[in-house]
Write a protein that holds these residues in place. Structure first.
Motif, mmCIF file in Angstrom:
data_model
loop_
_atom_site.group_PDB
_atom_site.id
_atom_site.type_symbol
_atom_site.label_atom_id
_atom_site.label_comp_id
_atom_site.label_asym_id
_atom_site.label_seq_id
_atom_site.Cartn_x
_atom_site.Cartn_y
_atom_site.Cartn_z
ATOM 1 N N SER A 88 1.592 -19.677 -27.298
ATOM 2 C CA SER A 88 0.419 -20.305 -27.910
ATOM 3 C C SER A 88 0.636 -20.489 -29.396
ATOM 4 N N LEU A 89 1.106 -19.428 -30.049
ATOM 5 C CA LEU A 89 1.324 -19.519 -31.495
ATOM 6 C C LEU A 89 2.329 -20.620 -31.806
ATOM 7 N N HIS A 90 3.405 -20.645 -31.000
ATOM 8 C CA HIS A 90 4.424 -21.660 -31.238
ATOM 9 C C HIS A 90 3.864 -23.061 -31.036
ATOM 10 N N ALA A 91 3.091 -23.216 -29.950
ATOM 11 C CA ALA A 91 2.540 -24.541 -29.653
ATOM 12 C C ALA A 91 1.594 -24.991 -30.751
ATOM 13 N N LEU A 92 0.754 -24.089 -31.220
ATOM 14 C CA LEU A 92 -0.182 -24.465 -32.286
ATOM 15 C C LEU A 92 0.580 -24.822 -33.562
ATOM 16 N N TRP A 93 1.655 -24.100 -33.819
ATOM 17 C CA TRP A 93 2.487 -24.384 -34.989
ATOM 18 C C TRP A 93 3.115 -25.766 -34.883
ATOM 19 N N MET A 94 3.627 -26.096 -33.681
ATOM 20 C CA MET A 94 4.212 -27.420 -33.467
ATOM 21 C C MET A 94 3.176 -28.511 -33.723
ATOM 22 N N THR A 95 1.985 -28.307 -33.150
ATOM 23 C CA THR A 95 0.937 -29.308 -33.334
ATOM 24 C C THR A 95 0.625 -29.476 -34.809
ATOM 25 N N PHE A 96 0.543 -28.351 -35.517
ATOM 26 C CA PHE A 96 0.254 -28.398 -36.951
ATOM 27 C C PHE A 96 1.311 -29.212 -37.695
ATOM 28 N N LEU A 97 2.579 -28.937 -37.402
ATOM 29 C CA LEU A 97 3.664 -29.669 -38.060
ATOM 30 C C LEU A 97 3.566 -31.166 -37.797
ATOM 31 N N ILE A 98 3.372 -31.507 -36.513
ATOM 32 C CA ILE A 98 3.297 -32.925 -36.154
ATOM 33 C C ILE A 98 2.150 -33.610 -36.887
ATOM 34 N N VAL A 99 0.991 -32.937 -36.909
ATOM 35 C CA VAL A 99 -0.171 -33.537 -37.569
ATOM 36 C C VAL A 99 0.139 -33.810 -39.039
ATOM 37 N N ILE A 100 0.735 -32.842 -39.713
ATOM 38 C CA ILE A 100 1.005 -33.004 -41.148
ATOM 39 C C ILE A 100 1.972 -34.167 -41.386
ATOM 40 N N GLU A 155 -5.970 -12.385 -26.700
ATOM 41 C CA GLU A 155 -4.679 -12.184 -26.034
ATOM 42 C C GLU A 155 -4.034 -13.523 -25.666
ATOM 43 N N ALA A 156 -4.875 -14.436 -25.129
ATOM 44 C CA ALA A 156 -4.343 -15.744 -24.747
ATOM 45 C C ALA A 156 -3.856 -16.517 -25.966
ATOM 46 N N ALA A 167 -6.445 -18.764 -20.220
ATOM 47 C CA ALA A 167 -5.536 -19.062 -21.330
ATOM 48 C C ALA A 167 -5.690 -20.515 -21.762
ATOM 49 N N ALA A 168 -5.739 -21.422 -20.768
ATOM 50 C CA ALA A 168 -5.916 -22.834 -21.086
ATOM 51 C C ALA A 168 -7.192 -23.033 -21.882
ATOM 52 N N ASN A 169 -8.233 -22.317 -21.442
ATOM 53 C CA ASN A 169 -9.527 -22.404 -22.088
ATOM 54 C C ASN A 169 -9.495 -21.993 -23.539
ATOM 55 N N SER A 170 -8.776 -20.916 -23.807
ATOM 56 C CA SER A 170 -8.764 -20.391 -25.168
ATOM 57 C C SER A 170 -8.097 -21.375 -26.112
ATOM 58 N N VAL A 171 -6.960 -21.921 -25.685
ATOM 59 C CA VAL A 171 -6.291 -22.905 -26.533
ATOM 60 C C VAL A 171 -7.168 -24.145 -26.679
ATOM 61 N N ALA A 172 -7.775 -24.559 -25.549
ATOM 62 C CA ALA A 172 -8.635 -25.744 -25.581
ATOM 63 C C ALA A 172 -9.808 -25.520 -26.524
ATOM 64 N N LEU A 173 -10.319 -24.281 -26.546
ATOM 65 C CA LEU A 173 -11.452 -23.992 -27.422
ATOM 66 C C LEU A 173 -11.073 -24.182 -28.885
ATOM 67 N N VAL A 174 -9.888 -23.718 -29.237
ATOM 68 C CA VAL A 174 -9.427 -23.898 -30.619
ATOM 69 C C VAL A 174 -9.364 -25.389 -30.944
ATOM 70 N N ALA A 180 -14.612 -15.645 -20.644
ATOM 71 C CA ALA A 180 -14.705 -15.089 -19.291
ATOM 72 C C ALA A 180 -14.115 -13.679 -19.229
ATOM 73 N N GLU A 181 -13.092 -13.424 -20.004
ATOM 74 C CA GLU A 181 -12.527 -12.083 -20.030
ATOM 75 C C GLU A 181 -12.787 -11.401 -21.365
ATOM 76 N N GLY A 182 -13.870 -11.808 -21.986
ATOM 77 C CA GLY A 182 -14.277 -11.167 -23.227
ATOM 78 C C GLY A 182 -13.417 -11.576 -24.408
ATOM 79 N N TRP A 183 -13.770 -11.007 -25.533
ATOM 80 C CA TRP A 183 -13.076 -11.290 -26.787
ATOM 81 C C TRP A 183 -11.592 -10.964 -26.676
ATOM 82 N N ASP A 184 -11.272 -9.850 -26.002
ATOM 83 C CA ASP A 184 -9.874 -9.432 -25.889
ATOM 84 C C ASP A 184 -9.036 -10.472 -25.150
#
Lengths: 265, 271
Positions: A45-57, A38-39, A236-243, A30-34
Motif C-alpha cells: 500500500s505504501l509503495h502504491a501510494l508513493w507511486m501514485t504520488f510520483l506520477i501525479v507530481i 494495518e491495510a 484492504a481495498a476499502n482502506s486504500v479506496a477511502l484514502v 469493518a475491522e475497526g481502526w486497527d
C-alpha cells in the motif's frame, strides 16, 4: 410540483452519490481502526501510494507546462494557419474519446518490448513499458486535454489587445506573459491543475495495461484497489479506496473554490 | 539585432518542442493502433473482429451505453433544471457534488457499487430474493456507466438555462400557455443542444469506461464482457493485434461521435 422535483433530485443524489460514499467510509471500518491502519501500512500500500504520488507530481508539472504553451499557440499564434489551428484544435480532444485501456494499448504497441523503439531503449538500459516511464506517458496521454481546454476559452475571452499593447515595444516576451497574460489565465490554470491531479491520481485503465501491475514495483493506488478486490481482500481495498476518495473530495472542494475565483475575475 | 535573433531562435525552438510533444504524445499512438491492427493484412484483422466473442462484446457495450445515456438524459435534464431554477436548502452542496464522479478514481467508483449492491449487502440480498441479479450482471454495468457519466448532461444543460432569457418564458406563460406547454415549446428547445452534446459525451465515455465496469461486471465472455475489458483481456493474453482490431472499432465510433459534437457546437456558435 416544485417540491416533487426537489425531492426527486435529492433522491438521485442520495442513491447515486452519497450512499456509495458513505458505504466506502463504513466499509473501511469493518475491522475497526486497527484493520484500517494495518491495510494502509502494508508495504505494497505504501509503495502504491508513493507511486501514485510520483506520477501525479510529474504528470501535473509536464501537463501544465505544455498545456498552457499549446493553448497560447492555438489561440494566438499567427504562424499557424486558420485551417491548421482548427485541425490541431480537434486533435486535442482525441484522448477524451479514447478508452483508457486503448490508450495503454497504444503505448504498449508503440514502445513495448517487441517494437523497434522499445528494443532500442532496452538496449541502452532504459525500460519504458512495464516501468515508470510508460506509466507517466500513459497518464500524460489521458490528461492531455484538461489543461488546454481550461486555458483556451479564457485566452479567447480576454482577447489579445492588452498583450499587443504591452508588446508593441518588442516581441511577445516573458515579461508580457508574466505581467499581462498570466494574471488573467491564472484561475483557469489552477482549475486545470486540479483537474489534472484528480485525473492522474485516478487513472486506472491505461496504467493497468502499461504497468503490468507488478506488486511493489509498478503498482499504483488504483491498481492496488483492483488487485485487492480480485483477491477478495475487500477491507484492504476499502482502506486504500477511502484514502483516494478523501483526496478526491478535497480536490472537489478546491475545484469549487477555483471555479468561484475564475468567475469573479 | 543580436537580441532579436536570439529571441527568434528561442521562439522557434519552443514552437517546435511543443508541436513535437503534441504529435508524439497524441497523434503517433493513435496512428500506431490503426497501423498495428492492419499490420498482418486484412484477413487477420477480419478474423479478430469477426470472432463472436469480440463483436458480442462490442454490441453489448453499445447497447448498455445507450441505456445508460437515456437514463442520464432524463435525470440529468431534471437535475440541471432543478439546480438552476429552484432555491432550496443544500443546493450549493448538491451542485458541487455533481462533479464527484469526475474527481473520484473510477476504480473506487466500481468498488463502491460492488460494496453497495454486491452479495451480502442489503440491496443485493433484497434484489436476489426478488429474483433480480445486479452485480456481475448487466444492471451493474449500466449503473457503473451511469455513475461515471453522471455529470455530463447536467453540466451541458446548466449554462444554457442560466443564459436563457426569463422574459421569453414569462411571455409564453402570460399569453396563456400552460406550464407544460411553456416547458415543451420554450424551455426544452433552449436546453436541447446541451442535452444532445451532454448525451453524446456521456455515450462516448460510457463506451470507453473500464475501471468502474471491470470490478462489477463479472466479465463472462459473451454475456457481461464489454469491449474495453475484452481488449484488456487480449492484451493480457499477449494478442496485441487482436486487441488493436477491436480497439479501432471502438475508436472509430468515438471519433465519429466527437466529430458530430464538433459539428453541433460550431453550428451553435455560428448562429
Amino acid at each position: 410540483m416544485k417540491k416533487l422535483w426537489i425531492t426527486l433530485t435529492y433522491a438521485v443524489f442520495l442513491v447515486l452519490l452519497i450512499a456509495p460514499l458513505v458505504r466506502i467510509f463504513s466499509g473501511s471500518w469493518a475491522e475497526g481502526w486497527d484493520g484500517f491502519i494495518e491495510a494502509l501500512t502494508r508495504p505494497q500500500s505504501l509503495h502504491a501510494l508513493w507511486m501514485t504520488f510520483l506520477i501525479v507530481i510529474i504528470v501535473t508539472a509536464l501537463n501544465t507546462l505544455f498545456g498552457v504553451m499549446l493553448a497560447i499557440y492555438l489561440v494566438r499564434a499567427d504562424w499557424l494557419g486558420r485551417r491548421m489551428k482548427q485541425l490541431l484544435n480537434s486533435i486535442v480532444d482525441l484522448p477524451f474519446a479514447v478508452s483508457p485501456v486503448i490508450g495503454g494499448l497504444m503505448i504498449v504497441l508503440l514502445l513495448g518490448p517487441n517494437t523497434i523503439i522499445g528494443t532500442f531503449f532496452e538496449d541502452i538500459g532504459f525500460k519504458v513499458v512495464y516501468a515508470m516511464p510508460g506509466m507517466i506517458i500513459a497518464t500524460l496521454f489521458v490528461t492531455f486535454p484538461m489543461m488546454v481546454r481550461e486555458v483556451m476559452p479564457v485566452l479567447q475571452e480576454i482577447g489579445s489587445q492588452q498583450e499587443e499593447a504591452a508588446s508593441t515595444l518588442g516581441a511577445y516576451s516573458w515579461y508580457t506573459f508574466w505581467h499581462v497574460t498570466w494574471p488573467s489565465i491564472r484561475w483557469g490554470v489552477i482549475y486545470g491543475v486540479v483537474l489534472t491531479v484528480a485525473r492522474s491520481m485516478g487513472e486506472f485503465g491505461a496504467v493497468l495495461v502499461v504497468s503490468g501491475n507488478i506488486i511493489n514495483k509498478t503498482q499504483t493506488a488504483t491498481t492496488l484497489v483492483y488487485q485487492d478486490v480480485e483477491n477478495f481482500n475487500i477491507v484492504a481495498a476499502n482502506s486504500v479506496a477511502l484514502v483516494l476518495a478523501a483526496i478526491s473530495i478535497g480536490l472537489l472542494l478546491l475545484m469549487e473554490w477555483a471555479k468561484k475565483r475564475k468567475e469573479v475575475h | 539585432m543580436n537580441y532579436m535573433l536570439r529571441s527568434r531562435w528561442w521562439s522557434f525552438g519552443f514552437r517546435s518542442a511543443i508541436m513535437l510533444y503534441f504529435i508524439i504524445l497524441i497523434v503517433l499512438p493513435i496512428l500506431g493502433v490503426y497501423t498495428q491492427s492492419f499490420s498482418l493484412g486484412w484477413a487477420p484483422f477480419w478474423e479478430s473482429v469477426s470472432d463472436p466473442l469480440a463483436w458480442k462484446a462490442v454490441l453489448l457495450t453499445i447497447r448498455l451505453a445507450l441505456i445508460a445515456t437515456v437514463i442520464n438524459v432524463l435525470i440529468g435534464t431534471m437535475i440541471g433544471w432543478v439546480l438552476i431554477r429552484y432555491r432550496f436548502f443544500g443546493r450549493r452542496i448538491l451542485n458541487s457534488l455533481v462533479d464527484l464522479p469526475f474527481a473520484l478514481p473510477t476504480a473506487v467508483g466500481g468498488l463502491m457499487i460492488l460494496l453497495l449492491l454486491g452479495p451480502g449487502s442489503f440491496v443485493g440480498d433484497a434484489a436476489q430474493r426478488l429474483g433480480f441479479e445486479i452485480v456481475f450482471h448487466e444492471p451493474a454495468i449500466v449503473i457503473a456507466m451511469l455513475f461515471v457519466t453522471f455529470p455530463f448532461v447536467i453540466r451541458a444543460v446548466q449554462p444554457l438555462l442560466e443564459e436563457m432569457d426569463k422574459a421569453e418564458e414569462e411571455a409564453a406563460y402570460t399569453l396563456g400557455a400552460s406550464k407544460a406547454k411553456t416547458f415543451l415549446r420554450v424551455i426544452f428547445p433552449t436546453m436541447l443542444p446541451g442535452i444532445l452534446s451532454g448525451a453524446m459525451l456521456a455515450f462516448s465515455r460510457g463506451l470507453a469506461e473500464f475501471g468502474a465496469v471491470v470490478l462489477v461486471a463479472g466479465n463472462i465472455p459473451g454475456k457481461t464482457l464489454i469491449a474495453s475489458v475484452y481488449i484488456f483481456g487480449e492484451v493480457e493474453s499477449d494478442n496485441p493485434q487482436g486487441a488493436a482490431a477491436v480497439s479501432i472499432i471502438l475508436l472509430t465510433l468515438s471519433f465519429l461521435i466527437l466529430w458530430l459534437l464538433n459539428v453541433i457546437q460550431s453550428r451553435r456558435s455560428g448562429v
